[in-house]
Enzyme design. Structure first.
Site, PDB file in Angstrom:
ATOM      1  N   GLU A  81     -11.655  -1.179  -2.949  1.00 50.23           N
ATOM      2  CA  GLU A  81     -10.967  -0.490  -1.863  1.00 50.23           C
ATOM      3  C   GLU A  81      -9.845   0.368  -2.433  1.00 50.23           C
ATOM      4  O   GLU A  81      -9.590   0.395  -3.634  1.00 50.23           O
ATOM      5  CB  GLU A  81     -10.391  -1.498  -0.867  1.00 50.23           C
ATOM      6  CG  GLU A  81      -9.363  -2.447  -1.457  1.00 50.23           C
ATOM      7  CD  GLU A  81      -8.903  -3.508  -0.468  1.00 50.23           C
ATOM      8  OE1 GLU A  81      -9.609  -3.740   0.525  1.00 50.23           O
ATOM      9  OE2 GLU A  81      -7.839  -4.105  -0.689  1.00 50.23           O
TER      10      GLU A  81
ATOM     11  N   ASP B  50       0.821  -1.218   0.000  1.00 51.15           N
ATOM     12  CA  ASP B  50       0.000   0.000   0.000  1.00 51.15           C
ATOM     13  C   ASP B  50       0.856   1.270   0.000  1.00 51.15           C
ATOM     14  O   ASP B  50       0.651   2.177   0.816  1.00 51.15           O
ATOM     15  CB  ASP B  50      -0.922   0.015   1.223  1.00 51.15           C
ATOM     16  CG  ASP B  50      -1.676  -1.289   1.409  1.00 51.15           C
ATOM     17  OD1 ASP B  50      -1.996  -1.945   0.401  1.00 51.15           O
ATOM     18  OD2 ASP B  50      -1.950  -1.657   2.566  1.00 51.15           O
TER      19      ASP B  50
END
Length: 768
Positions: free
Chosen positions: A199, A33
């Site tokens: 997401e 991420d």
């Protein structure tokens, strides 16, 4: 002969050198991420999720929001962590901290991070990219008003100064307005997107549109990670966002707009992206991916599963016909690529202790001096009157150029400027942050015509903190962008045509009117050359009639002597041949799990590489129902492309129509091998009539079978999904299936098998 005719190179391969993914190698083993910012000291900083994956030294290596630092975006060094076990705030309750998003807001670095154990988002602020970090607590209210997992946040600042926070995971993305100092959300949360496992929202603005990047599919399941990056765009930061098929991201269907997905090379499940821009103006997608040589979750020895290793990758992001895509559609790179431009052709970071390579010009040249600050290091400061002063490079740069500098005006009614095409004080172009006019003002100086052009800045614009001003000149067109952090969330954008007499080579520099004008990180580089065409899509080759079926007969396939079809556990109840189509009712059975036993209609596949396609009419209305095509070895090993119905996890099980591309097989890292592991990947939007296509390629060198899926709603325009792979064993057979609960019927109009096309996906060369 090139298979990518018409595609222009993104940057000069001989200029900046090359790099290879993963760029985080050597600094840290895993970096999920990631988000990246260019600090006011001129270096790049990356931030990643806390992870349990062991470090290369054999340690468990907990790093609570690790930080990396680089001079060139490709060679990174470990630079610490945001929190240690001793400094982390008690309110986090020991939760893992995920998905950091880094921004520069009102002179401070803001790091937003997910606290899944508390179902909220936290904020830490610092005067420098590496700390010391101050805890600012939770950003979201409780309840948030959004039906989602309250993680995976990112900030966006609009040109009117309004700040927005986007967040959400599994399966909804929401947005809410932030307060003025970007520490808390205020007002109502709005749902702007929904999708299975959606997401990781990240918003940028370009060309008048707001682009919402996000990921869907499984992020962290080794070789079965179906993660992809997708995108939708809108004329408003709050939507509605639509994909490149025109489908609203809130619609109860899977989406197109694929930016990057697995392409069959060493990278699996690419996703959770951020964005960064090099000094030539080329955008780069920053994301993580699973390496094929470490493709399965690791066991902790006590039966627990640790997260898959996910290092940081970067790849060139092309904007083609208004839509972003990685490497013109080639996907993640696994070999040498032209590196980002991070060394300017001319400029200065003012850290060398002198103004060597620069010259002062204008009415007040003596007002320039070097100073130092904790965040910026060295910078140039000017004191003087309003007559105007310039500090420009000795070296000239080409006419087509990207120049940028960090600027601020401490007080008064002064102005800080960036100048390009500079010949002298009477012949240049300058972009001013004009405090007296509270505006971005551009001037073409020297009798060339055009006059001033004024773009108002947001009412709360802070002239006394650093802002980046970037000028791009291409031919006779100029674009100026003002932002706090170079993350494509501009406070102002101005475009104008420039007279041909003003578009010439010249110096680049900074400019000042009035006292307390500061400048830093001045750079100029030849402007990047955009790629304007996507790679050609893989098309089927010659139709192989001996392996195809138009379903024009009367007899049910697999029920007569000599039929090329055969049934596994069949025929299916209610299967018929009517009106030139094969009708298969959905069965109360499945291929996987405890409901195994569905009938499967099979036939042999041709030798070598091939494409299989079907046209299917199917309107399922219950969760679990699905129908489509298989490449089938056995019940524990197959590829599946179906129109299916899945529930939305955060919307009370609301049914979602999806193009579902699965692989099912063994997980080789377990002992003994554990079969029936399913990896989902989601393709384009669905319709009651769809075309489904799978292309198989046997990679004999690596011993694997690669399959790419594509879906269409009209039979001519296709959404190309990613690639699944399995180790090559027995030949796969072609199959049809309809299952997941009685009540719907799939009508297959044909099944057509073709040989390799003229540009099969596995033959596409790297695009440089």
């Amino acid at each position: 002969m090139s298979l990518i005719a018409g595609a222009a190179p993104a940057i000069d391969a001989a200029g900046p050198g090359t790099y290879s993914n993963p760029v985080s190698a050597g600094a840290i083993d895993t970096f999920p991420d990631p988000s990246v910012i260019r600090g006011k000291d001129g270096l790049w900083y990356a931030y990643g999720t806390q992870s349990k994956v062991p470090q290369s030294q054999g340690k468990d290596g907990q790093r609570i929001l690790p930080i990396l630092r680089s001079r060139d975006m490709i060679n990174w060094q470990y630079a610490g962590q945001v929190f240690t076990p001793k400094t982390r705030p008690a309110w986090q309750g020991g939760s893992g901290l995920w998905a950091p998003d880094i921004r520069y807001v009102n002179g401070l670095y803001h790091l937003y991070y997910s606290v899944p154990g508390r179902q909220t988002v936290g904020l830490a602020t610092s005067p420098t990219p590496t700390g010391p970090w101050a805890d600012d607590g939770a950003v979201l209210p409780r309840p948030t008003g959004c039906p989602t997992s309250n993680i995976d946040q990112s900030l966006f600042t609009d040109t009117d100064g309004t700040r927005w926070l986007y967040w959400g995971s599994y399966d909804t993305v929401c947005v809410a307005r932030m307060n003025a100092d970007a520490t808390r959300t205020v007002g109502e949360a709005r749902q702007i997107a929904q999708g299975r496992r959606m997401e990781g929202g990240f918003v940028v603005k370009r060309g008048g549109y707001y682009y919402l990047f996000y990921s869907d599919g499984g992020c962290c399941d080794g070789a079965y990670s179906g993660y992809q990056v997708k995108v939708g765009r809108s004329a408003s930061p709050t939507g509605p966002f639509v994909d490149d098929e025109g489908v609203d991201l809130r619609s109860p269907t899977s989406k197109g707009g694929i930016v990057v997905g697995a392409n069959g090379n060493k990278w699996i499940g690419p996703g959770h992206n951020a964005l960064q821009t090099d000094l030539a103006g080329q955008d780069w997608l920053v994301y993580h991916s699973v390496p094929a040589d470490d493709r399965d979750p690791r066991s902790a020895g006590d039966g627990a599963i640790k997260a898959t290793r996910r290092p940081m990758l970067i790849d060139r992001l092309d904007w083609i016909d208004g839509w972003p895509v990685v490497r013109a559609g080639a996907g993640p790179s696994d070999g040498p690529q032209p590196a980002p431009v991070t060394s300017p052709s001319a400029g200065s970071n003012f850290n060398g202790g002198s103004l060597k390579g620069m010259r002062a010009d204008g009415a007040e040249p003596a007002g320039w001096a070097l100073e130092r600050a904790t965040d910026a290091g060295g910078y140039a400061n000017h004191t003087g009157g309003q007559a105007g002063a310039y500090l420009v490079t000795d070296a000239d740069v080409p006419a087509d150029v990207r120049a940028e500098a960090d600027l601020r005006v401490a007080s008064g009614a002064g102005a800080a400027g960036l100048t390009v095409a500079y010949r002298n004080q009477n012949n240049h172009i300058v972009a001013w942050l004009d405090r007296g006019r509270h505006a971005l003002v551009t001037e073409v100086v020297g009798g060339h015509g055009g006059g001033d052009q004024v773009t108002p800045l947001p009412a709360d614009f802070r002239f006394d903190t650093w802002h980046n001003v970037a000028v791009e000149l291409r031919g006779g067109h100029m674009t100026v962008e003002v932002s706090e952090d170079r993350l494509r969330d501009p406070a102002a954008v101005q475009e104008r045509d420039v007279p041909s007499t003003a578009t010439h080579s010249g110096a680049v520099g900074v400019a000042a009117r009035g006292n307390g004008v500061s400048a830093d990180n001045l750079s100029a580089a030849p402007l990047y050359q955009p790629v304007t065409q996507r790679l050609p899509q893989a098309e089927p080759g010659k139709l192989l009639r001996a392996y195809s079926d138009e379903f024009n007969g009367m007899a049910l396939p697999g029920t007569t002597p000599g039929s090329p079809w055969r049934w596994v556990r069949g025929p299916a109840a209610g299967a018929t041949m009517t009106g030139g189509a094969l009708s298969l009712p959905t069965q109360n059975a499945a291929l996987a799990g405890g409901d195994k036993g569905v009938p499967v209609l099979l036939r042999d596949a041709p030798p070598g590489d091939f494409t299989v396609e079907t046209k299917i009419q199917f309107a399922p209305d219950q969760v679990g129902q699905q129908a489509g095509i298989l490449l089938y070895d056995n019940d524990d090993r197959y590829f599946k492309l179906v129109h299916s119905v899945l529930p939305l996890a955060r919307a009370d099980g609301t049914p979602l129509q999806v193009s579902e591309f699965n692989k099912v097989g063994e997980r080789p890292a377990t002992a003994p091998a554990r079969p029936i592991v399913t990896g989902p990947m989601f393709g384009g939007p669905t319709a009651d009539t769809m075309w489904l296509r799978m292309t198989e390629h046997t990679d004999t060198e690596d011993g694997k079978t690669e399959v790419r899926a594509a879906t269409s709603r009209d039979g001519s325009h296709w959404v190309q999904t990613g690639v699944w792979t399995l180790p090559t064993r027995d030949a796969f057979k072609i199959g049809l299936v309809s299952m997941g609960g009685a009540g719907a019927t799939a009508r297959f109009d044909y099944l057509r098998v073709s040989g390799p096309g003229n540009v099969p996906f596995w033959a596409l060369p790297p695009l440089w």
